[in-house]
Structure formats: C-alpha cells, structure tokens
Design an enzyme around this catalytic site. Sequence first.
Site, mmCIF file in Angstrom:
data_model
loop_
_atom_site.group_PDB
_atom_site.id
_atom_site.type_symbol
_atom_site.label_atom_id
_atom_site.label_comp_id
_atom_site.label_asym_id
_atom_site.label_seq_id
_atom_site.Cartn_x
_atom_site.Cartn_y
_atom_site.Cartn_z
ATOM 1 N N GLY A 46 0.833 -1.192 0.000
ATOM 2 C CA GLY A 46 0.000 0.000 0.000
ATOM 3 C C GLY A 46 0.867 1.241 0.000
ATOM 4 O O GLY A 46 2.023 1.198 0.429
ATOM 5 N N GLN A 51 3.160 9.947 0.924
ATOM 6 C CA GLN A 51 4.421 9.219 0.991
ATOM 7 C C GLN A 51 5.332 9.545 -0.191
ATOM 8 O O GLN A 51 6.528 9.276 -0.138
ATOM 9 C CB GLN A 51 4.179 7.712 1.080
ATOM 10 C CG GLN A 51 3.574 7.299 2.407
ATOM 11 C CD GLN A 51 3.368 5.813 2.471
ATOM 12 O OE1 GLN A 51 2.348 5.293 2.024
ATOM 13 N NE2 GLN A 51 4.363 5.111 3.018
ATOM 14 N N CYS A 89 6.275 -0.018 7.403
ATOM 15 C CA CYS A 89 5.864 1.083 6.537
ATOM 16 C C CYS A 89 7.058 1.530 5.709
ATOM 17 O O CYS A 89 8.165 1.654 6.232
ATOM 18 C CB CYS A 89 5.342 2.240 7.391
ATOM 19 S SG CYS A 89 4.796 3.668 6.448
ATOM 20 N N LEU A 90 6.813 1.777 4.429
ATOM 21 C CA LEU A 90 7.882 2.258 3.555
ATOM 22 C C LEU A 90 8.443 3.597 4.026
ATOM 23 O O LEU A 90 9.597 3.911 3.751
ATOM 24 C CB LEU A 90 7.373 2.377 2.116
ATOM 25 C CG LEU A 90 6.952 1.059 1.453
ATOM 26 C CD1 LEU A 90 6.308 1.327 0.098
ATOM 27 C CD2 LEU A 90 8.126 0.104 1.323
ATOM 28 N N HIS A 131 -4.225 1.592 7.601
ATOM 29 C CA HIS A 131 -2.847 2.085 7.677
ATOM 30 C C HIS A 131 -2.649 3.224 6.671
ATOM 31 O O HIS A 131 -2.118 4.283 7.017
ATOM 32 C CB HIS A 131 -1.890 0.924 7.392
ATOM 33 C CG HIS A 131 -0.449 1.301 7.350
ATOM 34 N ND1 HIS A 131 0.443 0.915 8.317
ATOM 35 C CD2 HIS A 131 0.270 2.026 6.448
ATOM 36 C CE1 HIS A 131 1.652 1.386 8.019
ATOM 37 N NE2 HIS A 131 1.565 2.062 6.882
ATOM 38 N N GLU A 132 -3.084 3.007 5.428
ATOM 39 C CA GLU A 132 -2.901 4.033 4.391
ATOM 40 C C GLU A 132 -3.786 5.249 4.649
ATOM 41 O O GLU A 132 -3.370 6.389 4.414
ATOM 42 C CB GLU A 132 -3.155 3.455 2.994
ATOM 43 C CG GLU A 132 -2.230 2.323 2.600
ATOM 44 C CD GLU A 132 -0.745 2.613 2.764
ATOM 45 O OE1 GLU A 132 -0.328 3.794 2.680
ATOM 46 O OE2 GLU A 132 0.021 1.664 2.986
ATOM 47 N N HIS A 135 -2.231 7.749 6.924
ATOM 48 C CA HIS A 135 -1.287 8.650 6.257
ATOM 49 C C HIS A 135 -1.988 9.916 5.762
ATOM 50 O O HIS A 135 -1.394 10.993 5.746
ATOM 51 C CB HIS A 135 -0.627 7.958 5.058
ATOM 52 C CG HIS A 135 0.512 7.072 5.400
ATOM 53 N ND1 HIS A 135 1.688 7.542 5.948
ATOM 54 C CD2 HIS A 135 0.681 5.735 5.248
ATOM 55 C CE1 HIS A 135 2.523 6.529 6.123
ATOM 56 N NE2 HIS A 135 1.933 5.422 5.710
#
Length: 156
Positions: A46, A51, A89-90, A131-132, A135
């Site tokens: 995701g 991001q 997480c990235l 999660h996304e 953000h």
Amino acid sequence: MVKNIKTIGDNVLRGKCRKVNNFGSERLNLLLRDMAETMYEENGIGLAAPQIGIRRRAIVIDIGEGLYEIINPEIVSLSDETIGMVEGCLSVPGRRGYVIRPEKLTLKAQDRLGEELIIEAEGLFARCIQHEMDHLDGVLYVDKMEYEVFEDEEDE
C-alpha cells in the site's frame, strides 16, 4: 515513474491531505500511476499520496489480489472485533511495530473517474486500508503501535 518515498521526519507525512477534485484528469492519472509503480518497486502492499510528497486523499493497495485505487476514502463502519499484527511502513524504514486495529470495515470512496466505490474489507486488506488512510491524516503506525518489534523477536 518511480518516486522517492518520504520518510519519518519529513513534514509532508504529518499534514492532513486535501480532497481530490480533478477526476479523470491527466494529472490524477499520472499520480495514481506513479504511486502504483513506486509501491511495486519498493515491494509494498500500500502507498498513500503523501508518501511521495503529494498532500491529496489518494491511496493505492495491492495485497496480491490486484490493484485498488482509492480516492477520498471515508470509513462507513468498523467492526468491534480487533486484531493485532506487526506492521511496517515504507516511510519508516527498518522498523516494525505491533498495532491493534478493527478486523473489518466498510469504506466509501471514489475511483479515478469520480465514481462512488463501496468496499467491504477484512483481514490484511482492512488493515492496509486503515494504515494508508492514517497517512492521509498525518498519522504513522508508530503513533498507534503497542510496542516495537525487533527482528529477533519476530521468530519467537
């Protein structure tokens, strides 16, 4: 085009994102393409627009069942049942943490043309959506984690 991922400490990750209004535009199509290409290149499941430095309410997800493009998401309902899992997480490289989230959800959103989507999700898909979506409101999983998990603890 693959974009650089913004990492923890970058202010763009801590702001509230604005709604998308330019449905069907080349600019939105490029954003969604760049997000998907970046997510796949980084082996993520995701990615949210902030991001890659864009404060818009857009996310892409692929947990192995195909690409979802989710724009202006709003949670309609969350289950009372929760489940804890280790998340990474990235934007938080090299770290992982145990996060408890509702197991199921219903989501209202739009696609790239502005058509309404209703998504019912559970398990990993529901977790990834939450999660996304965090953000999009400037929240990272580290703000919600119960505890950090280190590499040697995951094998136990």
